[in-house]
Motif scaffolding. Sequence first.
Motif, PDB file in Angstrom:
ATOM      1  N   ALA A 299      32.893   4.730 -13.963  1.00  0.00           N
ATOM      2  CA  ALA A 299      33.824   4.408 -12.932  1.00  0.00           C
ATOM      3  C   ALA A 299      33.722   2.793 -12.443  1.00  0.00           C
ATOM      4  CB  ALA A 299      33.360   5.125 -11.557  1.00  0.00           C
ATOM      5  N   ALA A 300      32.538   2.248 -12.767  1.00  0.00           N
ATOM      6  CA  ALA A 300      32.358   0.816 -12.511  1.00  0.00           C
ATOM      7  C   ALA A 300      32.927  -0.083 -13.498  1.00  0.00           C
ATOM      8  CB  ALA A 300      31.046   0.487 -12.414  1.00  0.00           C
TER       9      ALA A 300
ATOM     10  N   VAL B  14      25.042   9.711 -13.484  1.00  0.00           N
ATOM     11  CA  VAL B  14      24.926   8.303 -14.041  1.00  0.00           C
ATOM     12  C   VAL B  14      25.897   7.981 -14.626  1.00  0.00           C
ATOM     13  CG1 VAL B  14      23.159   6.765 -15.280  1.00  0.00           C
ATOM     14  CG2 VAL B  14      22.362   8.671 -13.735  1.00  0.00           C
TER      15      VAL B  14
ATOM     16  N   ALA C   3      32.776   2.641  -7.508  1.00  0.00           N
ATOM     17  CA  ALA C   3      31.763   3.495  -8.119  1.00  0.00           C
ATOM     18  C   ALA C   3      30.889   4.264  -7.240  1.00  0.00           C
ATOM     19  CB  ALA C   3      30.849   2.384  -8.998  1.00  0.00           C
TER      20      ALA C   3
ATOM     21  N   LEU D  77      21.045   1.342 -12.504  1.00  0.00           N
ATOM     22  CA  LEU D  77      22.515   1.889 -12.892  1.00  0.00           C
ATOM     23  C   LEU D  77      23.289   0.866 -13.501  1.00  0.00           C
ATOM     24  CD1 LEU D  77      23.487   4.318  -9.985  1.00  0.00           C
ATOM     25  CD2 LEU D  77      23.237   4.749 -12.292  1.00  0.00           C
ATOM     26  N   GLY D  78      23.040  -0.618 -13.166  1.00  0.00           N
ATOM     27  CA  GLY D  78      23.703  -1.571 -13.676  1.00  0.00           C
ATOM     28  C   GLY D  78      25.127  -1.694 -12.934  1.00  0.00           C
ATOM     29  N   VAL D  79      24.804  -1.171 -11.930  1.00  0.00           N
ATOM     30  CA  VAL D  79      26.400  -0.852 -10.968  1.00  0.00           C
ATOM     31  C   VAL D  79      26.308  -1.204  -9.659  1.00  0.00           C
ATOM     32  CG1 VAL D  79      28.276   0.878 -10.259  1.00  0.00           C
ATOM     33  CG2 VAL D  79      27.000   0.930 -12.553  1.00  0.00           C
TER      34      VAL D  79
ATOM     35  N   LEU E  91      26.842  -0.206  -5.805  1.00  0.00           N
ATOM     36  CA  LEU E  91      27.407   0.789  -5.161  1.00  0.00           C
ATOM     37  C   LEU E  91      27.851   0.536  -3.901  1.00  0.00           C
ATOM     38  CD1 LEU E  91      24.424   3.239  -6.202  1.00  0.00           C
ATOM     39  CD2 LEU E  91      26.614   3.124  -7.264  1.00  0.00           C
TER      40      LEU E  91
ATOM     41  N   ARG F  98      29.076   9.129 -15.159  1.00  0.00           N
ATOM     42  CA  ARG F  98      30.253   9.040 -14.629  1.00  0.00           C
ATOM     43  C   ARG F  98      30.464   7.481 -13.569  1.00  0.00           C
ATOM     44  NH1 ARG F  98      30.338  14.842 -13.839  1.00  0.00           N
ATOM     45  NH2 ARG F  98      31.258  15.548 -15.697  1.00  0.00           N
ATOM     46  N   THR F  99      29.093   7.452 -12.953  1.00  0.00           N
ATOM     47  CA  THR F  99      29.225   6.090 -11.925  1.00  0.00           C
ATOM     48  C   THR F  99      29.367   4.899 -12.988  1.00  0.00           C
ATOM     49  OG1 THR F  99      27.773   7.303 -10.772  1.00  0.00           O
ATOM     50  CG2 THR F  99      28.013   5.094 -10.184  1.00  0.00           C
ATOM     51  N   ARG F 100      28.452   4.741 -13.891  1.00  0.00           N
ATOM     52  CA  ARG F 100      28.814   3.864 -14.804  1.00  0.00           C
ATOM     53  C   ARG F 100      30.218   3.747 -15.454  1.00  0.00           C
ATOM     54  NH1 ARG F 100      23.400   4.512 -17.778  1.00  0.00           N
ATOM     55  NH2 ARG F 100      21.686   3.442 -16.532  1.00  0.00           N
TER      56      ARG F 100
END
Lengths: 284, 284
Positions: free
Chosen positions: B80-81, B74, A55, A38-40, A42, B76-78
């Motif tokens: 959000a970060a 995927v 996130a 994801l590159g995020v 969590l 929305r999470t990206r």
Amino acid sequence: MRYFVAVAEELHFGRAAERLQMAQPPLSRAIQQLERRLGVQLLNRDRRGVSLTAAGKTFLEEARRALDAVDAAVRRTRRAAMAKPTLVLTTKAGASHELLKRLLDAYAARPGAVEIDVLLCEIGEQRQLLLNGRADVAIMHAPFDLMTGLESVEILTEGQVAILPASHPLAKRSSLTMAEVSNVPDLPIARWPRHDFTYPPGPGPEVRSQSQLAQLVALGRTLLVIPASSRAWQWPEHVAVPVTDAPLATTLLAWPAGIKSPALTGLIETAKQLAEQFKEQVAA
Amino acid sequence: MRYFVAVAEELHFGRAAERLQMAQPPLSRAIQQLERRLGVQLLNRDRRGVSLTAAGKTFLEEARRALDAVDAAVRRTRRAAMAKPTLVLTTKAGASHELLKRLLDAYAARPGAVEIDVLLCEIGEQRQLLLNGRADVAIMHAPFDLMTGLESVEILTEGQVAILPASHPLAKRSSLTMAEVSNVPDLPIARWPRHDFTYPPGPGPEVRSQSQLAQLVALGRTLLVIPASSRAWQWPEHVAVPVTDAPLATTLLAWPAGIKSPALTGLIETAKQLAEQFKEQVAA
DNA sequence: CCCAGCTGATACCGCAGCGGTATCAGCAGG
DNA sequence: CCTGCTGATACCGCTGCGGTATCAGCTGGG
């Protein structure tokens, strides 16, 4: 995603791994890999446990939604492949007995009606059952149930009644107000579990089901306010008294947004006709 | 699921494999395995091609939904970060210029407003963009757009106008009726592609975008009926004439059911205020 | 102050499963 | 009857997942 949801709910890799029936190291790696893909980030791994990043909170919601969608796909497809098409209707155990019976009877009389399985559930579970495909259609109550992501038709709008222990002084009244039934010292409102299974603080008894609640009323420990048509499950020790200023309760037939099988269309049609009948009754 | 959707859309294993950038045999096996795990036959393999079973049709819909949900998770999470929170708003290219500008300006004036990216799309694409997470919020038009699975607030309800070539006799009229603008022999209604990219039969020109349509009107080949506020993109060769009995068109701000970020809440609030302003304008 | 005990991370291994190539099997049309 | 099209089968190699063993950082108690 399943792995992440488990970790996010437990906030503990060891316990999450146990729940997932696997060892902890591959779980740690899987989550790392998910974060890398994801590159995020969590999760915040502090000394002493794990917490969600912003996130991570987003991904938890979204992952639940996605997993529900996959579950629903599998279940609905399996059911669509059965020789005999059926419809699964879910409703709170004990709610709207009479109304449900009329709906089912009226639908069964339609040409081409399919069999309807009734799946009883506890309060607040219907939405989840619709979204993950365990049920096709539900009877719900506005404004109490969360209708997000569902479509619905109204069946019946009505006042609410207080269900009281027959032995209580208030049970002799012919009507009550919200002010009178809130804050009765010896009949505190029961507390339902939150999503994480903990209970909010307060004086009332902790309950997990309608039947527990019914028994507590019979024992003179609590009271409740429910739509008038839901009082079918009254016990002998119960008395129902109209609450004149309670918000109007609407009984709805609800289904997941965008799902339209022919059988469901028939049931919706039946519900609309039933709603018409109720409206005429009220008018008369 | 991705594999199945490809096969179900192509109805041909070879072409589907090509689209998925893989060889045909593993694809065949993957689908077989999927059918075995579900315990359900999804495809009829006749000699000469493939067709969907009833269960296959169900699974196609559900699988699309599930894949969208995963995509959305995927994306929305990206987003959000990201350090700077942003909101992606999508709207039909050229629609409701003035209204969009007012909405964006009013929102930008709010304290704590985040940046809004505008993602222009073609007619009917907004719903898809919301469901797969490419956009957070859309401007849509009832009753033309399918709102299933979305929540919305109304911004503006208004009549519709016919957009005509200036050179056409009807362009001189001060108002028109639906009967007059349907079936004008030399201005047949344009045809939009269906979901499978084929066109319905009919006399009108085939179009794929608003700009094509605009040019065709300017060329005197077709006419169209659109909400009054969408006529910002009128060309010099266009004339707008009110259609008195056209269904009322409502411009809505819509978002995926159940998604509520703080930034979105602010925009929704702004839209509601704007709706109030419009209502007052109409009343005055 | 150090050690026991908890946390999650790392190292390494073995096997299941996926995707690849080569090939087969049924059928339609020339 | 053969050619060309379809999807299915056989077999192979490697990626990657999950397992066990172990490490590393922090905390709190004696």
